[in-house]
Design a protein around this motif. Sequence first.
Motif, short mmCIF file in Angstrom:
data_model
loop_
_atom_site.label_atom_id
_atom_site.label_comp_id
_atom_site.label_asym_id
_atom_site.label_seq_id
_atom_site.Cartn_x
_atom_site.Cartn_y
_atom_site.Cartn_z
N GLN A 256 3.36 -2.39 -6.43
CA GLN A 256 2.55 -3.47 -6.98
C GLN A 256 1.44 -3.87 -6.00
N TYR A 257 1.80 -3.96 -4.72
CA TYR A 257 0.81 -4.25 -3.68
C TYR A 257 -0.29 -3.18 -3.67
N GLN A 258 0.13 -1.93 -3.77
CA GLN A 258 -0.85 -0.85 -3.77
C GLN A 258 -1.76 -0.92 -4.99
N GLN A 259 -1.21 -1.28 -6.12
CA GLN A 259 -1.99 -1.36 -7.35
C GLN A 259 -2.98 -2.51 -7.34
N TYR A 260 -2.56 -3.69 -6.89
CA TYR A 260 -3.39 -4.89 -6.99
C TYR A 260 -4.08 -5.28 -5.68
N GLY A 261 -3.69 -4.65 -4.58
CA GLY A 261 -4.24 -5.04 -3.28
C GLY A 261 -3.56 -6.31 -2.77
N ARG A 262 -3.69 -6.57 -1.50
CA ARG A 262 -3.02 -7.71 -0.87
C ARG A 262 -3.41 -9.03 -1.54
N VAL A 263 -4.69 -9.29 -1.64
CA VAL A 263 -5.14 -10.57 -2.21
C VAL A 263 -4.79 -10.65 -3.69
#
Length: 120
Positions: free
Chosen positions: A59-66
Amino acid sequence: MKVAPVIENSPFARIARIVLKSRSVAMVLGGTIHLSGATKEEFLRDPRWVAHEMCHIRQYQQYGRVGFLRRYLRDWLRHGYYNIPFEAEARVAGDQEAHLYANGRPVPSRAHSHKGAGEV
């Protein structure tokens, strides 16, 4: 399957553990899994828990940190922790993908896996 790096005794996970009033917490920050109240060995012995956290990595990889953090916090405020869509997706992944992290061992039942905040 390869597991992301794991940090034990993370101060970030400790804060989450206090907020969630949980015995143990694993949380993802970027590409790393942070633990409080559990050892790396305990975490890795629970393939459902590992699969759950690896879903958060994706999910982090898909949406990015922010993007991930913004959605996560917004949805927590709207729906409560247990009903955050990211958490619901990770619970499903914990069930469906646990075999990928079991290292040839049988996958324990849900009753013998880590109980996240809000789970009985």
